[in-house]
Design a protein around this motif. Structure first.
Motif: not given
Length: 305
Positions: A69, A234-235, A272-275, A277
């Motif tokens: 993460s 996105n990932e 593309c990292n979900e964490n 913005s």
């Protein structure tokens, strides 16, 4: 009376009345101990998660998750990309989508201008395409806006649909019903209802054409492009990014090389990292006929100094 005098003595009361009273006291104390134990275990468990699932989980799992993460790549710099969409016969430019990946501000910026936009020479952007191809378009737009461009992607309307579908579909809110049936030499039709629509490549090409020409809704065009950028970052696409790139370069004409792709992988991974913005900004073109009247404002978004 007491039997024995050491630890573990057993106490026997002398009367039944006293025995009952002492039993009640002992039961009360025992109940208090049990309640305290339950509360203590519950609080401790809530803090440390003593579930069976956690008990049997390998010890290093939590460490791995925390590392992943926090393992967000560091990316910086600005890149300008010009997407040049032509008609299917590649005779003229329909629109030019400008996109800046600004990793210093962690943002995407966009602006779409029409292919028939006039330059300072009096020639349209599309005229430069007829004489000098993609390089002519890049030159014309950069001169018009006083910006520098890094990469271009030239794609026909038909191939734009295929390129879009490589990244997936987009759920996009349509503000009002769209019903268009254009006839003539360059016909198309589009019907969309107000509300959220699932947009694939076929609808996307028609929607952008409608926003830029018939609807003249340049803000909606920017919003749609930005929505696509955020949706596609996105990932799942990151995991398949090399396959997507391999397929894309066989569809489009571009100056993006494998080396360029590799050089920008950290920026792609970051976006593309979900964490993460990403911020988004759009600047609307303003026209007086076919002349662009706010070139300096657009330059402010795509300047790299």
């Amino acid at each position: 009376m007491k039997i024995f005098k050491n630890r573990g003595d057993i106490y026997i009361p002398r009367s039944k009345t006293r025995r009952d009273y002492e039993q009640k006291v002992l039961v009360s104390i025992l109940a208090a101990v049990v309640v305290f134990t339950i509360i203590f275990v519950s609080v401790t468990a809530s803090r440390n998660n003593y579930s069976a699932k956690e008990f049997f989980r390998p010890e290093n799992t939590n460490v791995t998750q925390e590392t992943q993460s926090e393992d967000i790549p560091i990316a910086s710099g600005k890149k300008n990309v010009m997407i040049i969409e032509t008609d299917n016969d590649k005779k003229f430019v329909r629109l030019v989508i400008l996109i800046q990946s600004d990793m210093d501000a962690k943002a995407f910026k966009t602006c779409t201008i029409k292919g028939n936009t006039l330059t300072s020479s009096g020639k349209s952007i599309s005229s430069y395409y007829k004489s000098d191809g993609e390089n002519g378009v890049v030159f014309a737009v950069c001169e018009l806006l006083s910006i520098k461009n890094d990469y271009y992607i030239s794609v026909s309307e038909k191939d734009m649909k295929s390129l879009f579908n490589l990244f997936g579909k987009v759920n996009y809110p349509i503000s009002s019903d769209i019903k268009i049936n254009k006839t003539g030499n360059d016909p198309y039709s589009l019907r969309l209802s107000a509300g959220e629509e699932t947009i694939d490549g076929t609808k996307a090409v028609k929607l952008m054409r409608y926003y830029m020409y018939e609807g003249k809704n340049y803000k909606a065009q920017n919003d749609f492009v930005l929505s696509c950028l955020l949706s596609f970052s996105n990932e799942e696409n990151l995991k398949n990014s090399r396959d997507i790139f391999s397929s894309a370069i066989n569809i489009v004409k571009t100056n993006i090389t494998v080396w360029d792709f590799t050089e920008n992988e950290d920026a792609i991974s970051y976006a593309c990292n979900e964490n993460v913005s990403m911020e988004v900004y759009g600047v609307e073109p303003q026209y007086n006929g076919k002349e662009l009247t706010n070139a300096n404002e657009i330059k402010g978004y795509f300047g790299k100094e």
